[in-house]
Design a protein around this motif. Structure first.
Motif, mmCIF file in Angstrom:
data_model
loop_
_atom_site.group_PDB
_atom_site.id
_atom_site.type_symbol
_atom_site.label_atom_id
_atom_site.label_comp_id
_atom_site.label_asym_id
_atom_site.label_seq_id
_atom_site.Cartn_x
_atom_site.Cartn_y
_atom_site.Cartn_z
ATOM 1 N N ILE A 173 82.878 99.099 21.713
ATOM 2 C CA ILE A 173 81.698 98.200 21.996
ATOM 3 C C ILE A 173 80.409 99.167 22.130
ATOM 4 N N ASP A 190 82.291 92.768 26.171
ATOM 5 C CA ASP A 190 83.382 91.892 25.371
ATOM 6 C C ASP A 190 83.417 90.523 25.652
ATOM 7 N N PRO A 199 89.697 87.924 24.460
ATOM 8 C CA PRO A 199 89.604 88.994 24.894
ATOM 9 C C PRO A 199 90.572 90.321 24.767
ATOM 10 N N VAL A 232 79.544 95.676 18.191
ATOM 11 C CA VAL A 232 80.738 96.480 18.358
ATOM 12 C C VAL A 232 80.594 97.281 17.002
ATOM 13 N N PHE A 279 89.168 93.922 20.812
ATOM 14 C CA PHE A 279 88.509 95.008 20.339
ATOM 15 C C PHE A 279 89.346 96.410 20.983
ATOM 16 N N LYS A 280 89.756 96.165 22.177
ATOM 17 C CA LYS A 280 90.467 97.205 22.692
ATOM 18 C C LYS A 280 91.891 97.765 21.923
#
Length: 312
Positions: free
Chosen positions: A53, A58, A43, A110, A46-47
């Motif tokens: 997204i 997520d 987790p 994403v 992607f941030k």
């Protein structure tokens, strides 16, 4: 430190993990490529990488159970297999065949991002939860310079587990530079050989025109004795330079367009038919050729008619 995430496969390094996939509702055509490139993520990945997204969600802590079978796909995967429909909620499975179990649920989509490197472009990607076993690449986004962040990261890892090795600390920019190192070396060598070829061509053109002026010394002397202006003599010589240049460009431009396709396939970011480069190169060759022919032409315009006739 703003955010952090980890991945089983480090990106932009040339490493890969691929698998054939079966997709719910998609019947593969004969010979269709069902390959997807995999990665296992934590987790926050992607941030940290600023990959938006587009649909769904997520990974969450609840997804990191041994019996959890969820995945996130990128836009290219979703558009290929679902063609405008929503990928969220659909199921996929590893392998191809009638006995393949579609036991993994897609929970998010994403935006596309690079995987192996720029040369390979965007791949169809499937991301699954990283369960923490084995090695991993840790990505950290900070507000401080990278040189200062390296020490903080080492100390933090040491506090968590002193036996945990930390190596190859680098920025993504440096990783990309390493990936493109071969391409840049080839481009540099090509530019060097191109410069050398231009110099040799200029020297050769100068030698040819100097030889032509020497052979026509008597003719040019007679013209000057009969009242020809030096500018006319210069033009006579430069006209032959332009003729040679035109022949060279007529042969070189089509050859360059054909070879450009091969070069563009070998070097990342090189356009086979860049009009700006083509015009600039043509102008450069014209200027170099004119300079190489202008010296013999200028000498021809200053021939002493008496000495020229006497020499003959």
């Amino acid at each position: 430190m703003k955010s952090a995430g980890q991945a089983a496969v480090s990106i932009l390094s040339g490493d890969e993990w691929d698998s054939s996939m079966s997709v719910e509702g998609h019947k593969p055509a004969d010979g269709e490529d069902m390959q997807a490139f995999m990665n296992a993520l934590s987790p926050g990945y992607f941030k940290t990488m600023k990959i938006p997204i587009l649909e769904g969600r997520d990974f969450q802590r609840s997804d990191f159970k041994e019996n959890s079978r969820v995945a996130i796909v990128n836009r290219k995967f979703a558009e290929h297999f679902f063609k405008g429909g929503s990928a969220v909620g659909k199921r996929i499975g590893n392998g191809v065949g009638p006995k393949t179990k579609l036991n993994t649920e897609i929970i998010g989509v994403v935006a596309d991002s690079l995987y192996e490197g720029p040369r390979e472009g965007v791949r169809r990607q499937v991301f699954i939860p990283h369960f923490g076993s084995g090695s991993a690449a840790l990505y950290v986004r900070t507000t401080i310079p990278s040189s200062a962040a390296y020490g903080l990261i080492r100390n933090e890892v040491k506090q968590q587990d002193a036996a945990m090795p930390v190596y190859e600390l680098k920025t993504l920019e440096k990783q990309l530079d390493e990936t493109l190192l071969t391409d840049r070396l080839i481009a540099l060598l090509s530019a060097g050989f191109g410069f050398l070829a231009t110099v040799l061509a200029s020297v050769g053109l100068y030698g040819v025109m100097a030889f032509v002026v020497a052979r026509r010394r008597k003719e040019l002397g007679i013209r000057l004795a009969l009242g020809a202006q030096p500018g006319i003599v210069i033009w006579m010589v430069m006209r032959e330079v332009l003729l040679l240049l035109s022949i060279g460009l007529a042969v070189g431009i089509p050859a360059a367009l054909l070879l450009g396709r091969y070069v563009s396939s070998q070097l990342y970011g090189i356009d086979a038919s860049d009009p700006l480069i083509a015009v600039s190169t043509t102008l450069l060759l014209a200027l170099v050729s004119a300079a190489a022919g202008l010296i013999p032409a200028h000498r021809a315009s200053r021939i002493d008619p008496i000495l020229a006739l006497r020499t003959e």
